[in-house]
Every structure is written in structure tokens, then in C-alpha cells.
Write an enzyme that holds these catalytic residues in place. Sequence first.
Site, PDB file in Angstrom:
ATOM      1  N   TYR A  22      16.696  -8.300  -5.570  1.00  0.00           N
ATOM      2  CA  TYR A  22      16.995  -8.485  -4.190  1.00  0.00           C
ATOM      3  C   TYR A  22      15.684  -8.301  -3.269  1.00  0.00           C
ATOM      4  O   TYR A  22      15.387  -8.584  -2.388  1.00  0.00           O
ATOM      5  CB  TYR A  22      17.903  -7.961  -3.583  1.00  0.00           C
ATOM      6  CG  TYR A  22      19.186  -8.047  -4.013  1.00  0.00           C
ATOM      7  CD1 TYR A  22      20.082  -9.213  -4.002  1.00  0.00           C
ATOM      8  CD2 TYR A  22      19.870  -7.052  -4.665  1.00  0.00           C
ATOM      9  CE1 TYR A  22      21.140  -9.627  -4.299  1.00  0.00           C
ATOM     10  CE2 TYR A  22      21.417  -7.384  -5.180  1.00  0.00           C
ATOM     11  CZ  TYR A  22      22.048  -8.511  -5.066  1.00  0.00           C
ATOM     12  OH  TYR A  22      23.099  -9.167  -5.442  1.00  0.00           O
ATOM     13  N   ASN A  73      25.129 -13.702   5.421  1.00  0.00           N
ATOM     14  CA  ASN A  73      25.393 -13.392   4.123  1.00  0.00           C
ATOM     15  C   ASN A  73      26.415 -12.416   3.835  1.00  0.00           C
ATOM     16  O   ASN A  73      26.319 -11.272   4.363  1.00  0.00           O
ATOM     17  CB  ASN A  73      23.931 -12.760   3.761  1.00  0.00           C
ATOM     18  CG  ASN A  73      23.976 -12.266   2.374  1.00  0.00           C
ATOM     19  OD1 ASN A  73      24.714 -12.283   1.629  1.00  0.00           O
ATOM     20  ND2 ASN A  73      22.541 -11.958   2.058  1.00  0.00           N
ATOM     21  N   HIS A  79      32.525 -14.099  -2.507  1.00  0.00           N
ATOM     22  CA  HIS A  79      33.133 -14.593  -3.821  1.00  0.00           C
ATOM     23  C   HIS A  79      34.530 -14.410  -3.883  1.00  0.00           C
ATOM     24  O   HIS A  79      35.483 -14.890  -4.601  1.00  0.00           O
ATOM     25  CB  HIS A  79      32.543 -13.825  -4.971  1.00  0.00           C
ATOM     26  CG  HIS A  79      31.078 -13.827  -4.888  1.00  0.00           C
ATOM     27  ND1 HIS A  79      30.316 -15.031  -4.949  1.00  0.00           N
ATOM     28  CD2 HIS A  79      30.020 -13.004  -4.857  1.00  0.00           C
ATOM     29  CE1 HIS A  79      28.975 -14.920  -4.983  1.00  0.00           C
ATOM     30  NE2 HIS A  79      28.840 -13.361  -5.005  1.00  0.00           N
ATOM     31  N   ASP A  86      38.370 -17.969   6.538  1.00  0.00           N
ATOM     32  CA  ASP A  86      39.245 -18.113   7.537  1.00  0.00           C
ATOM     33  C   ASP A  86      38.707 -17.960   9.042  1.00  0.00           C
ATOM     34  O   ASP A  86      38.728 -18.878   9.848  1.00  0.00           O
ATOM     35  CB  ASP A  86      40.565 -17.495   7.595  1.00  0.00           C
ATOM     36  CG  ASP A  86      41.799 -18.182   6.648  1.00  0.00           C
ATOM     37  OD1 ASP A  86      41.290 -19.245   5.980  1.00  0.00           O
ATOM     38  OD2 ASP A  86      42.615 -17.634   6.395  1.00  0.00           O
ATOM     39  N   HIS A  99      22.012 -16.578   0.674  1.00  0.00           N
ATOM     40  CA  HIS A  99      22.112 -15.537  -0.290  1.00  0.00           C
ATOM     41  C   HIS A  99      20.541 -15.336  -0.630  1.00  0.00           C
ATOM     42  O   HIS A  99      19.855 -16.346  -0.749  1.00  0.00           O
ATOM     43  CB  HIS A  99      23.066 -15.662  -1.443  1.00  0.00           C
ATOM     44  CG  HIS A  99      24.186 -15.832  -1.374  1.00  0.00           C
ATOM     45  ND1 HIS A  99      25.306 -14.784  -1.259  1.00  0.00           N
ATOM     46  CD2 HIS A  99      24.928 -16.977  -0.891  1.00  0.00           C
ATOM     47  CE1 HIS A  99      26.226 -15.126  -0.851  1.00  0.00           C
ATOM     48  NE2 HIS A  99      26.390 -16.488  -0.727  1.00  0.00           N
TER      49      HIS A  99
HETATM   50  C1  DQA Z   1      23.914 -11.691  -2.320  1.00  0.00           C
HETATM   51  C2  DQA Z   1      24.525 -11.971  -3.514  1.00  0.00           C
HETATM   52  C3  DQA Z   1      26.050 -11.565  -3.796  1.00  0.00           C
HETATM   53  O1  DQA Z   1      26.807 -11.845  -4.993  1.00  0.00           O
HETATM   54  C4  DQA Z   1      25.912  -9.842  -4.005  1.00  0.00           C
HETATM   55  O2  DQA Z   1      27.258  -9.329  -4.093  1.00  0.00           O
HETATM   56  C5  DQA Z   1      25.357  -9.508  -2.843  1.00  0.00           C
HETATM   57  C6  DQA Z   1      23.921  -9.920  -2.369  1.00  0.00           C
HETATM   58  C7  DQA Z   1      22.677 -12.245  -1.873  1.00  0.00           C
HETATM   59  O3  DQA Z   1      22.223 -12.143  -0.894  1.00  0.00           O
HETATM   60  O4  DQA Z   1      21.981 -12.560  -3.105  1.00  0.00           O
HETATM   61  O5  DQA Z   1      25.557  -8.436  -2.273  1.00  0.00           O
HETATM   62  O6  DQA Z   1      24.804 -12.077  -1.426  1.00  0.00           O
END
Ligand code: DQA
Length: 144
Positions: A22, A73, A79, A86, A99
Amino acid sequence: MRVLVIHGANLNLLGEREPEVYGTQTLAEIDAELLRTGKALGMEVRCVQHNSEGAIIDALHAARTEYGGIVLNPGAYAHYSYAIADAVASIRIPVIEVHLSNVAAREPYRRRSVTASACSGTITGFGAGSYRLALRALREMLEK
Ligand code: DQA
């Protein structure tokens, strides 16, 4: 043009959380950058972060009368949270899902977003740049 950026679960720990995935920027640094980008684009940007699903849903509901669009985000909620999907479908203002990481290239469970189909579009894999690109996309949408 007012835009709300909603950061979901665990994104408060950006900077220290899995930096190889990240990046090293903190959420406060990303938010400061988004405010600057917004200003340059003629947008008033506000950023919030919530770890709980209900708080994200409440923020989406409250934004519908106050903002022209939303950058969302959801974190891992993307997921599996049909409730957030909704909520996005329940409001009329455009929502762009972002993301930081390229979720399409990660674990199988991250390759599917149940919230994305309720959104106007999705931007993934550009690190903090995903948010900046989403602001640009929203500006284009809102200008029309
Ligand atoms: C995320 C991707 C998601 O799968 C993960 O659970 C995150 C960060 C991203 O910004 O890449 O918490 O949303």
C-alpha cells in the site's frame, strides 16, 4: 463542486500497514494531497475514514444531499458488503470506487468487488494516484 472521499476499513493505518502493498504515505499525507488536487481542479474535497460498515453506510447516506460525488475505497468491504453496495445504489450522486493496490492481480478473493457494480466506475492499482484519478473522473462526470 463538493466531493467526499470515504476511506474504509484499515486505511487509517496506511504508512505502517503492509507498505510493500500500500505504499509508505500516511492517510493524512494522502488526504492533504487530495485537498490540493481538488483545489487545483476547482473542487472542494472532504476526506473521512471509517472502519465500520455501518459508519460507511451512514456517510454515504448523509453525503447524498451535501455533495456532488463520492470517491469510495471500501477496503475489504468491497469484496463482500452487499449492504454498502445497496447504500451506493440507493443514492443518486456518482460514486467512484478506488483501490490503492491492483486487486485484480492479488488473492482470488480480492479479484471480485460486490460494491463496484453499484458504482459509476472503478480505479485500482495506482497507489494514492487512484484517488487523484478518481477526482479527475468525477470532475469530468460532474461537468457534463
Ligand atoms: C484495498 C484493497 C482491499 O482488498 C484491502 O482489503 C484493503 C485495501 C486497496 O486500497 O488496495 O484494505 O481496498
